[in-house]
Design a protein around this motif. Structure first.
Motif, PDB file in Angstrom:
ATOM      1  N   ALA A  69      -2.737 -11.887   6.133  1.00 40.49           N
ATOM      2  CA  ALA A  69      -1.621 -11.316   6.889  1.00 40.49           C
ATOM      3  C   ALA A  69      -0.994 -10.143   6.141  1.00 40.49           C
ATOM      4  O   ALA A  69      -0.672  -9.111   6.748  1.00 40.49           O
ATOM      5  CB  ALA A  69      -0.578 -12.390   7.169  1.00 40.49           C
ATOM      6  N   THR A  70      -0.845 -10.268   4.831  1.00 42.11           N
ATOM      7  CA  THR A  70      -0.268  -9.154   4.075  1.00 42.11           C
ATOM      8  C   THR A  70      -1.224  -7.967   4.043  1.00 42.11           C
ATOM      9  O   THR A  70      -0.788  -6.822   4.099  1.00 42.11           O
ATOM     10  CB  THR A  70       0.084  -9.566   2.636  1.00 42.11           C
ATOM     11  N   ARG A  71      -2.526  -8.232   3.960  1.00 40.15           N
ATOM     12  CA  ARG A  71      -3.506  -7.142   3.960  1.00 40.15           C
ATOM     13  C   ARG A  71      -3.532  -6.433   5.308  1.00 40.15           C
ATOM     14  O   ARG A  71      -3.611  -5.212   5.368  1.00 40.15           O
ATOM     15  CB  ARG A  71      -4.901  -7.663   3.625  1.00 40.15           C
ATOM     16  N   ILE A  72      -3.453  -7.189   6.382  1.00 41.05           N
ATOM     17  CA  ILE A  72      -3.487  -6.586   7.720  1.00 41.05           C
ATOM     18  C   ILE A  72      -2.219  -5.801   7.977  1.00 41.05           C
ATOM     19  O   ILE A  72      -2.258  -4.688   8.499  1.00 41.05           O
ATOM     20  CB  ILE A  72      -3.700  -7.681   8.784  1.00 41.05           C
ATOM     21  N   ARG A  73      -1.066  -6.360   7.606  1.00 39.93           N
ATOM     22  CA  ARG A  73       0.191  -5.637   7.821  1.00 39.93           C
ATOM     23  C   ARG A  73       0.304  -4.402   6.943  1.00 39.93           C
ATOM     24  O   ARG A  73       0.896  -3.412   7.332  1.00 39.93           O
ATOM     25  CB  ARG A  73       1.381  -6.553   7.558  1.00 39.93           C
ATOM     26  N   GLY A  74      -0.253  -4.442   5.752  1.00 36.37           N
ATOM     27  CA  GLY A  74      -0.146  -3.320   4.832  1.00 36.37           C
ATOM     28  C   GLY A  74      -1.132  -2.205   5.110  1.00 36.37           C
ATOM     29  O   GLY A  74      -0.956  -1.080   4.656  1.00 36.37           O
ATOM     30  N   SER A  75      -2.171  -2.488   5.881  1.00 35.03           N
ATOM     31  CA  SER A  75      -3.220  -1.503   6.128  1.00 35.03           C
ATOM     32  C   SER A  75      -2.717  -0.229   6.812  1.00 35.03           C
ATOM     33  O   SER A  75      -3.055   0.867   6.372  1.00 35.03           O
ATOM     34  CB  SER A  75      -4.353  -2.138   6.936  1.00 35.03           C
ATOM     35  N   PRO A  76      -1.924  -0.296   7.870  1.00 34.18           N
ATOM     36  CA  PRO A  76      -1.439   0.945   8.481  1.00 34.18           C
ATOM     37  C   PRO A  76      -0.579   1.788   7.539  1.00 34.18           C
ATOM     38  O   PRO A  76      -0.654   3.015   7.543  1.00 34.18           O
ATOM     39  CB  PRO A  76      -0.611   0.469   9.677  1.00 34.18           C
ATOM     40  N   ARG A  77       0.210   1.117   6.696  1.00 38.51           N
ATOM     41  CA  ARG A  77       1.043   1.878   5.744  1.00 38.51           C
ATOM     42  C   ARG A  77       0.177   2.588   4.716  1.00 38.51           C
ATOM     43  O   ARG A  77       0.418   3.743   4.380  1.00 38.51           O
ATOM     44  CB  ARG A  77       2.025   0.932   5.047  1.00 38.51           C
ATOM     45  N   ARG A  78      -0.856   1.903   4.207  1.00 41.80           N
ATOM     46  CA  ARG A  78      -1.751   2.541   3.237  1.00 41.80           C
ATOM     47  C   ARG A  78      -2.494   3.704   3.873  1.00 41.80           C
ATOM     48  O   ARG A  78      -2.662   4.753   3.261  1.00 41.80           O
ATOM     49  CB  ARG A  78      -2.751   1.516   2.689  1.00 41.80           C
ATOM     50  N   ARG A  79      -2.936   3.529   5.087  1.00 44.26           N
ATOM     51  CA  ARG A  79      -3.671   4.584   5.775  1.00 44.26           C
ATOM     52  C   ARG A  79      -2.777   5.810   5.989  1.00 44.26           C
ATOM     53  O   ARG A  79      -3.198   6.937   5.759  1.00 44.26           O
ATOM     54  CB  ARG A  79      -4.199   4.064   7.110  1.00 44.26           C
ATOM     55  N   ALA A  80      -1.529   5.575   6.399  1.00 42.69           N
ATOM     56  CA  ALA A  80      -0.602   6.693   6.605  1.00 42.69           C
ATOM     57  C   ALA A  80      -0.297   7.387   5.279  1.00 42.69           C
ATOM     58  O   ALA A  80      -0.217   8.622   5.220  1.00 42.69           O
ATOM     59  CB  ALA A  80       0.679   6.191   7.252  1.00 42.69           C
ATOM     60  N   ARG A  81      -0.134   6.607   4.215  1.00 41.42           N
ATOM     61  CA  ARG A  81       0.149   7.192   2.906  1.00 41.42           C
ATOM     62  C   ARG A  81      -1.041   8.028   2.424  1.00 41.42           C
ATOM     63  O   ARG A  81      -0.868   9.110   1.875  1.00 41.42           O
ATOM     64  CB  ARG A  81       0.474   6.079   1.907  1.00 41.42           C
ATOM     65  N   ASN A  82      -2.265   7.539   2.630  1.00 41.97           N
ATOM     66  CA  ASN A  82      -3.452   8.289   2.228  1.00 41.97           C
ATOM     67  C   ASN A  82      -3.578   9.592   3.010  1.00 41.97           C
ATOM     68  O   ASN A  82      -3.977  10.606   2.464  1.00 41.97           O
ATOM     69  CB  ASN A  82      -4.716   7.457   2.410  1.00 41.97           C
TER      70      ASN A  82
END
Length: 89
Positions: A69-82
């Motif tokens: 759940a933490t990996r799935i929720r964090g994925s859009p934030r990491r993608r936007a940051r990248n």
């Protein structure tokens, strides 16, 4: 305590049901049902041994669901940051 396995099962089923493949859904649901039936039958005949086995499995299942759940929720934030930094992804 009896609600916790249902939470793990529903989390797992929710992840699998997101897949468009019907075969994987059927296979996972069947394996899930057989696993629960086996544990219940074992618990009827050997309750202490079943609880010793089920406890760590429950903890591992809840930890896996929380980790995913933490990996799935964090994925859009990491993608936007990248993307903002100029990375790929």
């Amino acid at each position: 305590m009896s609600v916790l396995p249902l939470i793990f099962t529903s989390g797992w089923a929710g992840g699998v049901n997101a897949s468009p493949e019907r075969v994987s859904n059927v296979l996972v649901s069947t394996a899930e049902g057989l696993g629960v039936a086996g544990i219940v039958a074992f618990a009827l005949f050997r309750p202490v041994a079943a609880s010793v086995i089920a406890g760590p499995l429950l903890v591992a299942g809840v930890a896996t669901v929380l980790f995913l759940a933490t990996r799935i929720r964090g994925s859009p934030r990491r993608r936007a940051r990248n993307r903002a930094v100029g990375g790929t992804g």
